[in-house]
Design a protein around this motif. Structure first.
Motif, PDB file in Angstrom:
ATOM      1  N   GLU A 227       1.046  -9.370  82.551  1.00 18.24           N
ATOM      2  CA  GLU A 227       0.682 -10.399  81.636  1.00 18.24           C
ATOM      3  C   GLU A 227       0.326 -11.857  82.070  1.00 18.24           C
ATOM      4  O   GLU A 227       0.796 -12.219  83.389  1.00 18.24           O
ATOM      5  CB  GLU A 227       2.004 -10.480  80.557  1.00 18.24           C
ATOM      6  N   PRO A 228      -0.075 -12.739  81.487  1.00 14.87           N
ATOM      7  CA  PRO A 228      -0.423 -14.168  81.772  1.00 14.87           C
ATOM      8  C   PRO A 228       0.847 -14.940  81.932  1.00 14.87           C
ATOM      9  O   PRO A 228       1.890 -14.387  81.536  1.00 14.87           O
ATOM     10  CB  PRO A 228      -1.188 -14.666  80.725  1.00 14.87           C
ATOM     11  N   GLU A 229       1.136 -15.806  82.867  1.00 15.42           N
ATOM     12  CA  GLU A 229       1.896 -16.668  82.979  1.00 15.42           C
ATOM     13  C   GLU A 229       3.008 -16.885  82.059  1.00 15.42           C
ATOM     14  O   GLU A 229       4.366 -16.771  81.934  1.00 15.42           O
ATOM     15  CB  GLU A 229       1.728 -17.775  84.127  1.00 15.42           C
ATOM     16  N   LYS A 230       2.447 -17.429  80.732  1.00  9.98           N
ATOM     17  CA  LYS A 230       3.020 -17.950  79.731  1.00  9.98           C
ATOM     18  C   LYS A 230       3.824 -16.772  78.917  1.00  9.98           C
ATOM     19  O   LYS A 230       4.935 -17.198  78.600  1.00  9.98           O
ATOM     20  CB  LYS A 230       2.136 -18.653  78.744  1.00  9.98           C
ATOM     21  N   LYS A 231       3.274 -15.579  79.120  1.00 10.35           N
ATOM     22  CA  LYS A 231       4.017 -14.520  78.525  1.00 10.35           C
ATOM     23  C   LYS A 231       5.122 -14.027  79.287  1.00 10.35           C
ATOM     24  O   LYS A 231       6.244 -13.647  79.018  1.00 10.35           O
ATOM     25  CB  LYS A 231       2.922 -13.648  78.293  1.00 10.35           C
ATOM     26  N   GLN A 232       4.758 -14.041  80.586  1.00  7.37           N
ATOM     27  CA  GLN A 232       5.898 -13.781  81.736  1.00  7.37           C
ATOM     28  C   GLN A 232       7.289 -14.398  81.503  1.00  7.37           C
ATOM     29  O   GLN A 232       8.140 -14.068  81.595  1.00  7.37           O
ATOM     30  CB  GLN A 232       5.445 -13.837  83.058  1.00  7.37           C
ATOM     31  N   LEU A 233       7.223 -15.686  81.249  1.00  8.63           N
ATOM     32  CA  LEU A 233       8.073 -16.481  81.038  1.00  8.63           C
ATOM     33  C   LEU A 233       9.127 -16.060  79.965  1.00  8.63           C
ATOM     34  O   LEU A 233      10.237 -16.166  79.752  1.00  8.63           O
ATOM     35  CB  LEU A 233       7.973 -18.103  80.560  1.00  8.63           C
ATOM     36  N   THR A 234       8.366 -15.613  78.604  1.00  7.09           N
ATOM     37  CA  THR A 234       9.014 -15.057  77.758  1.00  7.09           C
ATOM     38  C   THR A 234       9.768 -13.663  77.955  1.00  7.09           C
ATOM     39  O   THR A 234      10.838 -13.475  77.521  1.00  7.09           O
ATOM     40  CB  THR A 234       8.149 -15.060  76.275  1.00  7.09           C
ATOM     41  N   LEU A 235       9.151 -12.887  78.748  1.00  4.92           N
ATOM     42  CA  LEU A 235       9.538 -11.628  79.149  1.00  4.92           C
ATOM     43  C   LEU A 235      10.853 -11.796  80.098  1.00  4.92           C
ATOM     44  O   LEU A 235      11.694 -10.842  80.174  1.00  4.92           O
ATOM     45  CB  LEU A 235       8.306 -10.929  80.010  1.00  4.92           C
ATOM     46  N   LEU A 236      10.570 -12.682  80.813  1.00  3.74           N
ATOM     47  CA  LEU A 236      11.809 -12.951  81.778  1.00  3.74           C
ATOM     48  C   LEU A 236      13.326 -12.987  81.072  1.00  3.74           C
ATOM     49  O   LEU A 236      14.147 -12.666  81.314  1.00  3.74           O
ATOM     50  CB  LEU A 236      11.461 -13.894  82.634  1.00  3.74           C
ATOM     51  N   ASP A 237      13.220 -13.987  79.970  1.00  3.12           N
ATOM     52  CA  ASP A 237      14.279 -14.269  79.083  1.00  3.12           C
ATOM     53  C   ASP A 237      14.569 -12.909  78.221  1.00  3.12           C
ATOM     54  O   ASP A 237      16.131 -12.594  78.338  1.00  3.12           O
ATOM     55  CB  ASP A 237      13.829 -15.103  78.047  1.00  3.12           C
ATOM     56  N   LYS A 238      14.066 -12.207  77.999  1.00  2.00           N
ATOM     57  CA  LYS A 238      14.153 -11.027  77.419  1.00  2.00           C
ATOM     58  C   LYS A 238      14.838 -10.052  78.241  1.00  2.00           C
ATOM     59  O   LYS A 238      15.838  -9.270  77.981  1.00  2.00           O
ATOM     60  CB  LYS A 238      12.930 -10.189  76.664  1.00  2.00           C
ATOM     61  N   LEU A 239      14.177  -9.700  79.422  1.00  2.00           N
ATOM     62  CA  LEU A 239      14.835  -9.025  80.514  1.00  2.00           C
ATOM     63  C   LEU A 239      16.162  -9.439  80.901  1.00  2.00           C
ATOM     64  O   LEU A 239      17.445  -8.661  81.116  1.00  2.00           O
ATOM     65  CB  LEU A 239      13.917  -8.901  81.844  1.00  2.00           C
ATOM     66  N   ALA A 240      16.620 -10.800  81.187  1.00  2.00           N
ATOM     67  CA  ALA A 240      17.685 -11.342  81.376  1.00  2.00           C
ATOM     68  C   ALA A 240      18.787 -10.796  80.532  1.00  2.00           C
ATOM     69  O   ALA A 240      19.972 -10.754  80.794  1.00  2.00           O
ATOM     70  CB  ALA A 240      17.675 -12.533  81.705  1.00  2.00           C
ATOM     71  N   SER A 241      18.493 -10.825  79.055  1.00  5.61           N
ATOM     72  CA  SER A 241      19.589 -10.448  78.186  1.00  5.61           C
ATOM     73  C   SER A 241      20.016  -8.990  78.006  1.00  5.61           C
ATOM     74  O   SER A 241      20.923  -8.937  77.526  1.00  5.61           O
ATOM     75  CB  SER A 241      18.783 -10.673  76.587  1.00  5.61           C
ATOM     76  N   PHE A 242      19.498  -8.295  78.959  1.00  2.59           N
ATOM     77  CA  PHE A 242      19.879  -6.761  79.073  1.00  2.59           C
ATOM     78  C   PHE A 242      20.918  -6.783  80.170  1.00  2.59           C
ATOM     79  O   PHE A 242      21.231  -5.539  80.664  1.00  2.59           O
ATOM     80  CB  PHE A 242      18.706  -5.972  79.538  1.00  2.59           C
ATOM     81  N   GLY A 243      21.242  -7.774  80.949  1.00  4.44           N
ATOM     82  CA  GLY A 243      22.298  -7.688  82.074  1.00  4.44           C
ATOM     83  C   GLY A 243      21.892  -7.015  83.305  1.00  4.44           C
ATOM     84  O   GLY A 243      20.651  -7.429  83.617  1.00  4.44           O
ATOM     85  N   ASP A 244      22.581  -6.315  83.832  1.00  4.00           N
ATOM     86  CA  ASP A 244      22.358  -5.826  85.213  1.00  4.00           C
ATOM     87  C   ASP A 244      21.082  -5.115  85.521  1.00  4.00           C
ATOM     88  O   ASP A 244      20.197  -5.285  86.384  1.00  4.00           O
ATOM     89  CB  ASP A 244      23.410  -4.990  85.793  1.00  4.00           C
ATOM     90  N   GLU A 245      20.691  -4.278  84.398  1.00  5.95           N
ATOM     91  CA  GLU A 245      19.550  -3.628  84.656  1.00  5.95           C
ATOM     92  C   GLU A 245      18.345  -4.239  84.353  1.00  5.95           C
ATOM     93  O   GLU A 245      17.153  -4.220  85.042  1.00  5.95           O
ATOM     94  CB  GLU A 245      19.426  -2.263  83.526  1.00  5.95           C
TER      95      GLU A 245
ATOM     96  N   GLU B 246      13.822 -16.892  89.912  1.00  4.13           N
ATOM     97  CA  GLU B 246      14.968 -17.197  90.712  1.00  4.13           C
ATOM     98  C   GLU B 246      16.181 -17.925  89.809  1.00  4.13           C
ATOM     99  O   GLU B 246      17.083 -17.447  90.202  1.00  4.13           O
ATOM    100  CB  GLU B 246      14.259 -18.149  91.644  1.00  4.13           C
ATOM    101  N   LEU B 247      15.657 -18.778  89.041  1.00  6.48           N
ATOM    102  CA  LEU B 247      16.687 -19.476  88.250  1.00  6.48           C
ATOM    103  C   LEU B 247      17.557 -18.614  87.601  1.00  6.48           C
ATOM    104  O   LEU B 247      18.759 -18.777  87.341  1.00  6.48           O
ATOM    105  CB  LEU B 247      16.093 -20.489  87.226  1.00  6.48           C
ATOM    106  N   LEU B 248      17.153 -17.464  87.095  1.00  6.23           N
ATOM    107  CA  LEU B 248      17.920 -16.470  86.124  1.00  6.23           C
ATOM    108  C   LEU B 248      18.633 -15.759  86.940  1.00  6.23           C
ATOM    109  O   LEU B 248      20.034 -15.766  86.528  1.00  6.23           O
ATOM    110  CB  LEU B 248      16.763 -15.709  85.295  1.00  6.23           C
ATOM    111  N   LEU B 249      18.402 -15.441  87.886  1.00  2.00           N
ATOM    112  CA  LEU B 249      19.257 -14.510  89.005  1.00  2.00           C
ATOM    113  C   LEU B 249      20.237 -15.636  89.501  1.00  2.00           C
ATOM    114  O   LEU B 249      21.496 -15.153  89.662  1.00  2.00           O
ATOM    115  CB  LEU B 249      18.466 -14.169  90.091  1.00  2.00           C
ATOM    116  N   LEU B 250      19.995 -16.870  89.693  1.00  2.00           N
ATOM    117  CA  LEU B 250      20.831 -17.790  90.159  1.00  2.00           C
ATOM    118  C   LEU B 250      21.971 -17.987  88.954  1.00  2.00           C
ATOM    119  O   LEU B 250      23.370 -18.074  89.310  1.00  2.00           O
ATOM    120  CB  LEU B 250      20.345 -19.125  90.596  1.00  2.00           C
ATOM    121  N   ALA B 251      21.576 -18.139  87.669  1.00  2.00           N
ATOM    122  CA  ALA B 251      22.478 -18.264  86.656  1.00  2.00           C
ATOM    123  C   ALA B 251      23.402 -17.289  86.349  1.00  2.00           C
ATOM    124  O   ALA B 251      24.396 -17.471  85.830  1.00  2.00           O
ATOM    125  CB  ALA B 251      21.532 -18.720  85.659  1.00  2.00           C
TER     126      ALA B 251
END
Length: 242
Positions: free
Chosen positions: A27-45, A70-75
């Motif tokens: 996906e384009p970068e703008k969409k990637q930013l949203t997808l990353l937040d969604k993935l982070a909400s699932f925890g370890d997986e 990187e910031l999501l992994l740091l957080a």
């Protein structure tokens, strides 16, 4: 034992993570930013999928999406994310090239911590350091000194700001907005939140030191001495280098 309902929920979550992961790579970068937040909400997986995305990246071309990963992994700050980042990205994802061996890692650390106020202060310090002893002593730049800033160093500093702000901050971002406003500085100030009507935004309390700020809001440049310094920054050859 895991009941059938719990098993079904887990399978559904795994399927959703797999779908998000697949989208993340195309996906384009703008969409990637949203997808990353969604993935982070699932925890370890979900974090594991983010780490995979980061590891597969082009390390010579960091993007705001990779910075957010990187910031999501740091957080998350789990044993797994700490080990991953320490192993693969001990100094962060942005290469800090310098023609004068200037250490910009303090800026990188501040931006990774989302401490934009400190990062702004450090950025001015490093620009003065790049220019020379006189600028270091007075703690600000003459417009005539901007051309002394090496291309590699200015691009590295700008990349740090863009990558760790979801693409919202940086000199190149400000320059893009300035060009879109027909090189009208008055329009630029209003667009990036440095001036409201006839009133200048007051430092530091009236500035917004997080990514909710208007695009191009940071880093700052002291306009009380006129526009010549920022005009020279926008005219720097760093932006014409491929």
């Amino acid at each position: 034992m895991i009941d059938s309902n719990t098993q079904s929920i887990r399978e559904t979550a795994s399927d959703e993570i797999a779908a998000l992961r697949q989208q993340l790579f195309c996906e384009p970068e703008k969409k990637q930013l949203t997808l990353l937040d969604k993935l982070a909400s699932f925890g370890d997986e979900g974090l594991s999928a983010i780490a995979e995305f980061l590891q597969a990246s082009d390390r010579n071309s960091p993007t705001p999406a990779l910075g957010k990963a990187e910031l999501l992994l740091l957080a998350a700050d789990t044993p797994q994310t700490r080990t991953f980042l320490e192993t693969h990205f001990p100094d962060g994802i942005v290469p800090l090239h310098s023609e004068q061996n200037i250490d910009c890692s303090p800026i990188a650390r501040a931006l990774r911590e989302q401490d934009f106020l400190n990062a702004d202060r450090l950025t001015l310090e490093k620009l003065c350091e790049l220019v020379g002893p006189s600028a270091i002593q007075r703690k600000w730049l003459f417009f005539s000194e901007v051309e002394k800033i090496p291309i590699a160093d200015l691009r590295a500093i700008d990349s740090l700001w863009r990558v760790y702000s979801e693409g919202k901050f940086g000199y190149s971002v400000q320059r893009e907005i300035w060009l879109a406003q027909g090189k009208d500085f008055g329009k630029l100030w209003s667009k990036i939140g440095w001036k409201t009507d006839k009133n200048w935004t007051r430092y530091p309390n009236e500035f917004i030191w997080n990514v909710s700020a208007p695009r191009g809001h940071l880093p700052l440049s002291n306009q009380l001495r006129g526009v010549r310094v920022i005009a020279k920054l926008f005219d720097h050859p760093a932006w014409s280098v491929d």
